[in-house]
Design an enzyme around this catalytic site. Structure first.
Site, PDB file in Angstrom:
ATOM      1  N   ARG A 166      -1.342 -27.372  40.989  1.00  0.00           N
ATOM      2  CA  ARG A 166      -0.567 -28.427  40.342  1.00  0.00           C
ATOM      3  C   ARG A 166      -1.455 -29.669  40.208  1.00  0.00           C
ATOM      4  O   ARG A 166      -2.442 -29.811  40.924  1.00  0.00           O
ATOM      5  CB  ARG A 166       0.701 -28.758  41.155  1.00  0.00           C
ATOM      6  N   PHE A 205       9.968 -51.014  58.941  1.00  0.00           N
ATOM      7  CA  PHE A 205      10.164 -49.713  58.301  1.00  0.00           C
ATOM      8  C   PHE A 205       9.506 -49.678  56.910  1.00  0.00           C
ATOM      9  O   PHE A 205       8.888 -48.685  56.533  1.00  0.00           O
ATOM     10  CB  PHE A 205      11.674 -49.430  58.192  1.00  0.00           C
ATOM     11  N   TYR A 210       7.162 -40.047  35.969  1.00  0.00           N
ATOM     12  CA  TYR A 210       7.223 -39.028  37.022  1.00  0.00           C
ATOM     13  C   TYR A 210       7.309 -39.692  38.402  1.00  0.00           C
ATOM     14  O   TYR A 210       8.159 -39.347  39.222  1.00  0.00           O
ATOM     15  CB  TYR A 210       6.003 -38.092  36.950  1.00  0.00           C
ATOM     16  N   ARG A 255      -5.151 -39.256  46.742  1.00  0.00           N
ATOM     17  CA  ARG A 255      -5.692 -38.660  47.970  1.00  0.00           C
ATOM     18  C   ARG A 255      -5.588 -37.136  47.950  1.00  0.00           C
ATOM     19  O   ARG A 255      -6.484 -36.432  48.411  1.00  0.00           O
ATOM     20  CB  ARG A 255      -4.924 -39.206  49.183  1.00  0.00           C
TER      21      ARG A 255
HETATM   22 CA    CA Z   1       6.310 -32.582  44.972  1.00  0.00          CA
END
Ligand code: CA
Length: 384
Positions: free
Chosen positions: A230, A290, A173, A220
């Site tokens: 979720r 960055f 995922y 977190r």
């Molecule tokens: Ca999402």
């Protein structure tokens, strides 16, 4: 230990001021040059609304690369807003996620009433402006973005009805929603000519860059995600410590809750050495900043939430002043290592002294990261 310079609050005040002034300057400079195009201006305005932190780091990039990455980010943000809309019928959500990459070529396309937050709904309602900005990008970068967008959408679609059960599911995922973004960014860096093309063979560490950030956020955001209905914590991990996922919210300070939290953080920490290897590989100073700033911020977050039961009750964030200081100071590999060393000491001070396997694993992981610091090739390298 908390008195060391990194965590001193007084020093954060000038950092906050400097960052505020600096960002104003940047915006002015860009207005006259690259933001003349209305659509691109919309993209940057929206980026500021949907992600202040990303808007800050994108300013590190040279103009053209920065513009491309901004559009890439908004496309991914739009996908994520579809994924996060828990009121959207599942079949429609799956269809939208799978087809989303094609929308970027459909001038004028937008959709109303989709998204989990007001600013995300607005983004999708004005998506035609993102499309126009996408169509203005060179073909090579369009193909990179489309390829990643198609894979991210398909990966999200696969998880609409599936639970994240195993650690393997969790990695898969996170690969789809974040690892692929790391891989896409690496391709854009190469395409800009600012980074070596040997990065193409570094998908594994590009993936880890995304996974470290994503997993830190997933830990977190426990409470926010729970409240929204979720959950991304893999059952194979949390089920060791509780029979229901909301057990931890009911007993936040319970030993088992804190162990579960730290187990999840250990899983994130396994990616830290890969991330250092990636940063070490970069040769452009702006691209380095960055990439390094979000990594340092994630490590600071991990440091703050380790053994911290507040995670189960509310959204725990690092202080704005500390964030400002990290943004300004993250200029070279030496700085990253310096800050990491301080943060590892803080994590270490929070490890419980009882002999549990979770603490033992943290100690082992911190040791691995430190060994990586001692790698000579890492120490001698300075960003030009
Ligand atoms: Ca999402």
């Amino acid at each position: 230990m908390l008195n060391n310079s990194l965590f001193s609050r007084l020093e954060e005040i000038p950092a906050l001021l400097k960052l505020k002034l600096g960002s104003k300057d940047y915006y002015k400079n860009n207005n006259s040059e690259t933001l003349t195009c209305d659509n691109l201006r919309y993209c940057f305005d929206t980026l500021n609304k949907v992600s202040r932190s990303f808007a800050t780091v994108i300013k590190q990039l040279p103009n053209e690369l920065g513009n491309n990455v901004c559009v890439f980010y908004l496309i991914l943000r739009a996908l994520d807003s579809i994924e996060d809309d828990m009121n959207l019928p599942k079949e429609l959500k799956i269809k939208l996620l799978r087809e989303f990459h094609k929308k970027n070529y459909e001038s004028g396309w937008n959709i109303s009433g989709v998204g989990d937050k007001k600013e995300h709904v607005e983004l999708l309602e004005n998506y035609d402006k993102v499309i126009q900005s996408f169509l203005a990008i060179d073909q090579k970068n369009q193909l990179i973005i489309t390829d990643i967008c198609r894979k991210v959408g398909a990966g999200m679609a696969n998880f609409v009805k599936a639970e994240i059960e195993s650690v393997e599911d969790y990695n898969l995922y996170c690969h789809h929603v974040a690892g692929l973004v790391g891989i896409g960014l690496s391709r854009m860096f190469i395409s800009s000519g600012l980074e070596n093309d040997d990065f193409l063979n570094q998908d594994e560490i590009s993936n880890s860059m995304g996974l470290f950030l994503q997993k830190t956020n997933i830990v977190r955001d426990y409470r926010e995600d729970l409240d929204e209905g979720r959950m991304f914590w893999p059952k194979d991990i949390w089920h060791v410590y509780g029979s229901k996922i909301n057990d931890f919210a009911i007993n936040p300070t319970h030993d088992q809750s804190v162990l579960c939290l730290n187990h999840m953080l250990n899983n994130a920490l396994t990616h830290a050495t890969d991330c250092l290897a990636y940063l070490k590989h970069l040769r452009n100073e702006n691209i380095f900043k960055f990439c390094a700033i979000p990594q340092v911020m994630a490590m600071a977050t991990l440091c703050k939430i380790y053994s911290n039961p507040d995670v189960f009750i509310k959204n725990v964030k690092i202080r704005k002043g500390l964030a400002a200081k990290l943004i300004l100071n993250t200029t070279s590999m030496d700085e990253v290592i310096k800050v990491y060393k301080d943060m590892l000491l803080v994590i270490e001070s929070k490890i419980s002294s009882d002999n549990n396997p979770v603490s033992a694993e943290t100690i082992q992981l911190l040791k691995q990261i430190r060994e990586y610091f001692n790698d000579e090739t890492l120490i001698v390298r300075k960003i030009a």
